[in-house]
Design an enzyme around this catalytic site. Structure first.
Site, PDB file in Angstrom:
ATOM      1  N   ALA A 222       0.870  -1.176   0.000  1.00  0.00           N
ATOM      2  CA  ALA A 222       0.000   0.000   0.000  1.00  0.00           C
ATOM      3  C   ALA A 222       0.909   1.228   0.000  1.00  0.00           C
ATOM      4  O   ALA A 222       2.043   1.173   0.487  1.00  0.00           O
ATOM      5  CB  ALA A 222      -0.884  -0.019   1.233  1.00  0.00           C
TER       6      ALA A 222
ATOM      7  N   GLY B 200       0.557  -5.010   1.010  1.00  0.00           N
ATOM      8  CA  GLY B 200      -0.665  -5.040   0.207  1.00  0.00           C
ATOM      9  C   GLY B 200      -0.442  -5.673  -1.164  1.00  0.00           C
ATOM     10  O   GLY B 200      -1.377  -6.216  -1.759  1.00  0.00           O
TER      11      GLY B 200
ATOM     12  N   GLU C 252      -0.675  -9.313  -0.597  1.00  0.00           N
ATOM     13  CA  GLU C 252      -2.087  -9.594  -0.298  1.00  0.00           C
ATOM     14  C   GLU C 252      -2.944  -9.547  -1.570  1.00  0.00           C
ATOM     15  O   GLU C 252      -3.847 -10.356  -1.757  1.00  0.00           O
ATOM     16  CB  GLU C 252      -2.595  -8.599   0.751  1.00  0.00           C
ATOM     17  CG  GLU C 252      -1.877  -8.795   2.083  1.00  0.00           C
ATOM     18  CD  GLU C 252      -2.158  -7.681   3.076  1.00  0.00           C
ATOM     19  OE1 GLU C 252      -1.823  -6.512   2.791  1.00  0.00           O
ATOM     20  OE2 GLU C 252      -2.730  -7.965   4.138  1.00  0.00           O
TER      21      GLU C 252
ATOM     22  N   GLU D  83       4.922  -5.111   6.998  1.00  0.00           N
ATOM     23  CA  GLU D  83       4.239  -3.999   7.674  1.00  0.00           C
ATOM     24  C   GLU D  83       4.752  -3.792   9.097  1.00  0.00           C
ATOM     25  O   GLU D  83       4.678  -2.689   9.642  1.00  0.00           O
ATOM     26  CB  GLU D  83       2.724  -4.253   7.717  1.00  0.00           C
ATOM     27  CG  GLU D  83       2.039  -4.227   6.355  1.00  0.00           C
ATOM     28  CD  GLU D  83       1.901  -5.577   5.701  1.00  0.00           C
ATOM     29  OE1 GLU D  83       2.710  -6.490   6.004  1.00  0.00           O
ATOM     30  OE2 GLU D  83       0.986  -5.726   4.871  1.00  0.00           O
TER      31      GLU D  83
HETATM   32  C1  HXC Z   1       5.106   4.347  -1.331  1.00  0.00           C
HETATM   33  C2  HXC Z   1       7.005   3.349  -2.160  1.00  0.00           C
HETATM   34  C3  HXC Z   1       6.622   2.114  -1.587  1.00  0.00           C
HETATM   35  C4  HXC Z   1       5.394   2.060  -0.857  1.00  0.00           C
HETATM   36  C5  HXC Z   1       8.515   1.852  -2.605  1.00  0.00           C
HETATM   37  N1  HXC Z   1       8.165   3.137  -2.781  1.00  0.00           N
HETATM   38  N2  HXC Z   1       7.591   1.201  -1.874  1.00  0.00           N
HETATM   39  N3  HXC Z   1       6.247   4.436  -2.022  1.00  0.00           N
HETATM   40  N4  HXC Z   1       4.659   3.187  -0.754  1.00  0.00           N
HETATM   41  N5  HXC Z   1       4.923   0.923  -0.321  1.00  0.00           N
HETATM   42  C6  HXC Z   1       8.913   4.172  -3.496  1.00  0.00           C
HETATM   43  C7  HXC Z   1      10.147   4.625  -2.749  1.00  0.00           C
HETATM   44  O1  HXC Z   1       9.825   5.572  -1.763  1.00  0.00           O
HETATM   45  C8  HXC Z   1      10.984   5.219  -3.872  1.00  0.00           C
HETATM   46  O2  HXC Z   1      10.469   6.492  -4.176  1.00  0.00           O
HETATM   47  C9  HXC Z   1      10.656   4.309  -5.040  1.00  0.00           C
HETATM   48  O3  HXC Z   1       9.434   3.652  -4.728  1.00  0.00           O
HETATM   49  C10 HXC Z   1      11.732   3.237  -5.251  1.00  0.00           C
HETATM   50  O4  HXC Z   1      11.909   2.554  -4.023  1.00  0.00           O
HETATM   51  P1  HXC Z   1      13.353   2.349  -3.343  1.00  0.00           P
HETATM   52  O5  HXC Z   1      13.119   2.112  -1.908  1.00  0.00           O
HETATM   53  O6  HXC Z   1      14.274   3.460  -3.725  1.00  0.00           O
HETATM   54  O7  HXC Z   1      13.831   1.027  -4.099  1.00  0.00           O
HETATM   55  P2  HXC Z   1      14.783  -0.128  -3.540  1.00  0.00           P
HETATM   56  O8  HXC Z   1      15.963   0.478  -2.815  1.00  0.00           O
HETATM   57  O9  HXC Z   1      15.046  -1.002  -4.705  1.00  0.00           O
HETATM   58  O10 HXC Z   1      13.929  -0.891  -2.447  1.00  0.00           O
HETATM   59  C11 HXC Z   1      12.760  -1.621  -2.821  1.00  0.00           C
HETATM   60  C12 HXC Z   1      11.900  -1.988  -1.573  1.00  0.00           C
HETATM   61  C13 HXC Z   1      11.616  -0.724  -0.755  1.00  0.00           C
HETATM   62  C14 HXC Z   1      12.658  -3.019  -0.743  1.00  0.00           C
HETATM   63  C15 HXC Z   1      10.631  -2.644  -2.119  1.00  0.00           C
HETATM   64  O11 HXC Z   1      11.086   0.276  -1.632  1.00  0.00           O
HETATM   65  C16 HXC Z   1      10.631  -0.948   0.361  1.00  0.00           C
HETATM   66  O12 HXC Z   1      10.988  -1.495   1.387  1.00  0.00           O
HETATM   67  N6  HXC Z   1       9.385  -0.485   0.153  1.00  0.00           N
HETATM   68  C17 HXC Z   1       8.354  -0.547   1.164  1.00  0.00           C
HETATM   69  C18 HXC Z   1       7.849  -1.970   1.317  1.00  0.00           C
HETATM   70  C19 HXC Z   1       6.761  -2.057   2.397  1.00  0.00           C
HETATM   71  O13 HXC Z   1       6.997  -1.741   3.552  1.00  0.00           O
HETATM   72  N7  HXC Z   1       5.584  -2.461   1.998  1.00  0.00           N
HETATM   73  C20 HXC Z   1       4.431  -2.546   2.893  1.00  0.00           C
HETATM   74  C21 HXC Z   1       3.698  -1.261   2.869  1.00  0.00           C
HETATM   75  S1  HXC Z   1       2.393  -1.233   4.079  1.00  0.00           S
HETATM   76  P3  HXC Z   1      11.450   7.762  -4.387  1.00  0.00           P
HETATM   77  O14 HXC Z   1      10.503   8.893  -4.610  1.00  0.00           O
HETATM   78  O15 HXC Z   1      12.269   7.866  -3.138  1.00  0.00           O
HETATM   79  O16 HXC Z   1      12.270   7.388  -5.583  1.00  0.00           O
HETATM   80  C22 HXC Z   1       1.185  -2.122   3.411  1.00  0.00           C
HETATM   81  C23 HXC Z   1      -0.037  -2.221   4.280  1.00  0.00           C
HETATM   82  C24 HXC Z   1      -0.971  -3.227   3.769  1.00  0.00           C
HETATM   83  O17 HXC Z   1       1.255  -2.633   2.350  1.00  0.00           O
HETATM   84  C25 HXC Z   1      -2.293  -3.079   4.446  1.00  0.00           C
HETATM   85  C26 HXC Z   1      -3.450  -3.258   3.540  1.00  0.00           C
HETATM   86  C27 HXC Z   1      -3.290  -2.902   2.115  1.00  0.00           C
END
Ligand code: HXC
Length: 258
Positions: A65, A109, A112, A132
Site C-alpha cells: 500500500a 498489500g 495480499e 508492515e
Molecule cells: C510508497 C514506495 C513504496 C510504498 C517503494 N516506494 N515502496 N512508495 N509506498 N509501499 C517508493 C520509494 O519511496 C521510492 O520512491 C521508489 O518507490 C523506489 O523505491 P526504493 O526504496 O528506492 O527502491 P529499492 O531500494 O530497490 O527498495 C525496494 C523496496 C523498498 C525493498 C521494495 O522500496 C521498500 O521497502 N518499500 C516498502 C515496502 C513495504 O513496507 N511495503 C508494505 C507497505 S504497508 P522515491 O521517490 O524515493 O524514488 C502495506 C499495508 C498493507 O502494504 C495493508 C493493507 C493494504
C-alpha cells in the site's frame, strides 16, 4: 475507459491488467485500487472476457500500500472509511478466473493482492513479504489470514513478525505460488495459461472457482457436499454433454457456456 495508474489490454478472451506506477514500485494508492476495481467490473460485464491476468513490472508486482498516502491518516480516518474494505469486496465478488503474474517485489498489500487472485505464477525474481511490522503496523488486506492458509502458521508468523522476504523458490516449495517461470517469460506464460482457461466452459470455470474458494470457508463435509451438488448441477448444462461427447468422438469440444 482511460486509466492513469494501470494499463489494460485485451488479447482475445483475456484481459491483462498491468499495475503502472513505476516511480513508486507500483505502490497501491487509492486511485490505483479504484482503477483496478473499475477494470474488473468492466471485465466482469464484458462477455468476451473469460479470464484476467493481473501483473506489475519486472522489478515490482507491487511494493505494498502507498506509505506516503497512509502516513498521515489517523485511526478515525481509517476506521470511519473502513480503509481497503471496499476494494477487498470488489476482488472477492469477481467471478471470472484471475491469475496474478508476479515478478520482483510483492510486499504488504502487494502480496495480499496477489493472494486475492485465484492463483499466482511467479517469476524467478519474485520476492514475497509482509513487512508492515517494520512500519509499526500489520497486514490489513488479508495477509495474516491468507498467507497462513497458504504456507502454514510457522512460516506465516515468521514472515509477519520479522518482515523477511520469501524468494520464488521458497514460495513455490511452501505452496504460495503455483509455479515459477523465467522473468522474461512471465507475461507470455501467464497469458497462455489464461488463454487455456478461456477455452473451457465458463460455467464450469465459475463453478470450480466457487468450490475451491468454499474450501476456505467451511468444514470438509460441507465443502464436499457443496462440491458434489455443483458437480451434479453441471449435468444440466449443454457443455457437459458436449465435453463428454467430444471426448468419446475424439474431437475438440465446442463449449457454449450454457
Ligand atoms: C510508497 C514506495 C513504496 C510504498 C517503494 N516506494 N515502496 N512508495 N509506498 N509501499 C517508493 C520509494 O519511496 C521510492 O520512491 C521508489 O518507490 C523506489 O523505491 P526504493 O526504496 O528506492 O527502491 P529499492 O531500494 O530497490 O527498495 C525496494 C523496496 C523498498 C525493498 C521494495 O522500496 C521498500 O521497502 N518499500 C516498502 C515496502 C513495504 O513496507 N511495503 C508494505 C507497505 S504497508 P522515491 O521517490 O524515493 O524514488 C502495506 C499495508 C498493507 O502494504 C495493508 C493493507 C493494504
Amino acid at each position: 475507459m482511460a486509466f492513469k495508474t494501470i494499463i489494460v489490454e485485451q488479447e482475445e478472451h483475456v484481459t491483462l491488467i498491468q499495475l503502472n506506477r513505476p516511480d513508486a514500485l507500483n505502490a497501491l494508492n487509492a486511485e490505483m485500487l479504484e482503477e483496478i476495481s473499475t477494470a474488473l467490473s468492466e471485465a466482469e460485464q464484458n462477455e468476451k472476457v473469460r479470464c484476467v491476468v493481473l501483473t506489475g513490472s519486472e522489478k515490482a508486482f507491487a511494493a505494498g500500500a502507498d506509505i506516503t498516502e497512509m502516513a498521515k491518516k489517523s485511526f478515525v480516518d481509517v476506521f470511519s472509511t473502513n480503509l481497503f474494505a471496499e476494494f477487498s469486496d470488489n476482488m472477492l465478488k469477481f467471478r471470472k478466473p484471475i491469475i496474478a503474474a508476479v515478478s520482483g517485489y510483492a510486499l504488504g498489500g502487494g502480496c495480499e493482492l496477489a493472494m486475492m487472485c485465484d492463483f499466482i505464477i511467479a517469476s524467478d525474481t519474485a520476492k514475497f513479504g509482509q513487512p508492515e511490522i517494520n512500519l509499526g503496523v500489520m497486514a490489513g488486506l488479508g495477509g495474516s489470514q491468507r498467507l497462513t492458509r497458504f504456507v502454514g502458521k510457522s512460516k506465516s508468523m515468521d514472515m509477519h513478525l520479522t518482515g523477511r522476504f520469501m524468494n520464488a523458490e521458497e514460495a513455490d516449495r511452501s505452496g504460495l505460488v503455483s509455479r515459477i517461470v523465467p522473468a522474461k517469460k512471465l507475461k507470455s506464460d501467464a497469458m497462455a495459461t489464461a488463454a487455456k482457461i478461456a477455452e473451457k466452459s465458463a460455467i464450469a470455470t465459475m463453478a470450480v472457482k466457487e468450490s475451491v474458494n468454499r474450501s476456505y470457508e467451511t468444514t470438509l463435509n460441507e465443502g464436499l457436499l457443496f462440491e458434489r451438488r455443483l458437480f451434479h448441477s453441471l449435468f444440466a448444462t449443454h457443455d457437459q454433454t458436449e465435453g463428454m461427447d467430444a471426448f468419446i468422438e475424439k474431437r475438440e469440444p465446442q463449449f457454449r457456456d450454457k
